[in-house]
Enzyme design. Structure first.
Site, PDB file in Angstrom:
ATOM      1  N   PHE A 290     -26.564  21.467  13.482  1.00  0.00           N
ATOM      2  CA  PHE A 290     -27.102  19.969  14.540  1.00  0.00           C
ATOM      3  C   PHE A 290     -26.921  20.274  15.363  1.00  0.00           C
ATOM      4  O   PHE A 290     -25.523  21.337  16.098  1.00  0.00           O
ATOM      5  CB  PHE A 290     -26.176  19.265  13.176  1.00  0.00           C
ATOM      6  CG  PHE A 290     -25.940  17.897  14.025  1.00  0.00           C
ATOM      7  CD1 PHE A 290     -26.247  16.214  13.753  1.00  0.00           C
ATOM      8  CD2 PHE A 290     -24.858  17.697  15.645  1.00  0.00           C
ATOM      9  CE1 PHE A 290     -26.302  15.772  15.227  1.00  0.00           C
ATOM     10  CE2 PHE A 290     -24.797  16.474  16.049  1.00  0.00           C
ATOM     11  CZ  PHE A 290     -25.531  15.765  15.824  1.00  0.00           C
ATOM     12  N   GLU A 291     -27.441  20.101  16.508  1.00  0.00           N
ATOM     13  CA  GLU A 291     -27.109  20.122  17.677  1.00  0.00           C
ATOM     14  C   GLU A 291     -28.371  18.942  18.766  1.00  0.00           C
ATOM     15  O   GLU A 291     -29.229  19.036  18.640  1.00  0.00           O
ATOM     16  CB  GLU A 291     -27.590  21.577  18.473  1.00  0.00           C
ATOM     17  CG  GLU A 291     -27.317  22.063  19.506  1.00  0.00           C
ATOM     18  CD  GLU A 291     -27.444  23.457  19.959  1.00  0.00           C
ATOM     19  OE1 GLU A 291     -26.661  24.352  19.615  1.00  0.00           O
ATOM     20  OE2 GLU A 291     -29.316  24.058  19.641  1.00  0.00           O
ATOM     21  N   ILE A 292     -27.708  17.965  19.863  1.00  0.00           N
ATOM     22  CA  ILE A 292     -28.289  17.429  20.305  1.00  0.00           C
ATOM     23  C   ILE A 292     -27.728  17.939  22.098  1.00  0.00           C
ATOM     24  O   ILE A 292     -26.368  18.038  21.803  1.00  0.00           O
ATOM     25  CB  ILE A 292     -28.337  15.580  19.929  1.00  0.00           C
ATOM     26  CG1 ILE A 292     -28.510  15.362  18.444  1.00  0.00           C
ATOM     27  CG2 ILE A 292     -28.613  15.144  21.769  1.00  0.00           C
ATOM     28  CD1 ILE A 292     -27.952  14.572  19.007  1.00  0.00           C
TER      29      ILE A 292
END
Length: 379
Positions: A290-292
């Protein structure tokens, strides 16, 4: 070929980490207030020509050290979902997309960029494009992005994989896992399909998203000058990165002209990755499935020099350096504390681990069980 993703036997090895760490991060990474809006649709194939080889020299990718252009808070954001996936994972990624569409993207219509080291089948394209009214684009990775650089001794790499397997190190024998980690560390942001974008959200097959998002996360990132967003952090398995930290210290010593651009340690997240002022790596990292984040971080001249320095040592293949510790160490040194954001309001599950917001105000927006929140389970 072995699966890329974290498997069951790694779970016991990773669980040493982070309720307290997440809480300490929240102390100096405050959750700010929010914003919102919409956008288009279709399906594209792109034939990718190889980028220049990075073997033995600095990357020729054009750096983006300048700040983003001025904007009004409600201006559209050039952002996308990035998905590294294989044809056989169609069911898993279809499940993810259905949830992302229901929870977020049916309102905002951000495009999906699918990447694969093989050609996507027509069935894969037809199925995934049918799940959204947003734009879907498909790209194949070339040998420079997914393959052995010329400076790697493949016999030595094979020998080291055998030795790591004897120590029961997760993914010890997997070549594809190493290619994936190197690609995610140094190449995904160079793919031509991402050239027009400024921000990305990394998606994976077979994950769950539990909370409705009624605001535009990309506008939130841009309007609040956030560069890196996360919602789970772990400790790495030490046997995969025995020489990584020394290589980081060597880079700081050898490239002082790069380090001088970075914030002073008191203003950075340096203490997230070291407990003794740099003597050793504490193995903490943001879980990058999960990476924004802002693509500006990885496209910057500083990060390209950092990645190239790491790459030349061969640690992605002679050991098993993951993109999670590489991204986390780099971001913790290069960014200020206030440029990070903990996405507490995005309920998320990957393998056995779940981030579920525990605050009462999220109960009407989220379908997860707060008793299973990762941080709460290990405090």
């Amino acid at each position: 070929m072995n699966n890329w993703r974290v498997a069951g036997k790694q779970r016991l090895l990773i669980v040493v980490a982070l309720g307290l760490l997440t809480i300490s991060l929240l102390f100096f990474l405050p959750v700010n207030n929010i914003s919102s809006l919409n956008n288009p649709s279709s399906q594209h194939d792109v034939d990718v020509s190889p980028p220049p080889s990075t073997a033995g020299k600095e990357s020729t990718y054009e750096p983006v050290d300048a700040p983003l252009a001025s904007f009004e808070d409600d201006d559209p954001v050039r952002a996308c979902f990035v998905i590294l996936v294989r044809n056989r994972e169609l069911d898993g990624i279809s499940s993810t997309i259905r949830q992302i569409e229901a929870r977020f993207n049916k309102k905002f219509q951000y495009p999906y960029i699918f990447l694969n080291d093989d050609e996507f089948t027509q069935d894969f394209k037809d199925t995934t494009s049918s799940l959204t009214t947003a734009d879907t684009r498909y790209g194949k990775l070339d040998d420079q992005m997914w393959g052995y650089p010329s400076f790697i001794n493949q016999s030595l790499a094979a020998h080291n994989r055998e030795e790591m397997a004897k120590l029961n190190i997760p993914y010890a024998e997997s070549e594809s896992y190493r290619h994936m980690c190197r690609f995610q560390s140094g190449f995904f942001f160079r793919h031509p399909l991402l050239d027009e974008f400024d921000y990305y959200w990394r998606l994976e097959p077979d994950v769950d998203y539990y909370c409705d998002l009624n605001y535009d996360v990309f506008k939130f990132m841009r309007n609040n000058n956030k560069k890196y967003g996360f919602n789970i952090a772990f400790r790495e398995f030490g046997g995969t990165v025995p020489s990584l930290w020394q290589t980081v210290l060597d880079f700081q010593r050898d490239r002082p002209e790069v380090v001088q651009h970075w914030p002073v340690r008191e203003d950075s997240l340096w203490r997230f990755v070291t407990d003794n002022d740099g003597e050793s790596y504490n193995l903490c990292h943001f879980w990058t499935n999960f990476e924004i984040a802002s693509l500006e971080v990885w496209r910057s001249n500083d990060y390209l020099k950092f990645f190239n320095y790491l790459d030349q040592t061969g640690g992605f293949f002679y050991e098993r350096w993951g993109d999670a510790p590489v991204h986390s160490i780099a971001a913790s040194m290069m960014l200020r504390k206030d440029e990070f954001h903990f996405f507490n309001d995005i309920g998320y599950r990957h393998t056995a681990y779940t981030h579920c917001p525990v605050e009462p105000e999220f109960r009407s927006k989220c379908s997860c069980d707060p008793e299973k929140n990762f941080g709460k389970m290990i405090i």
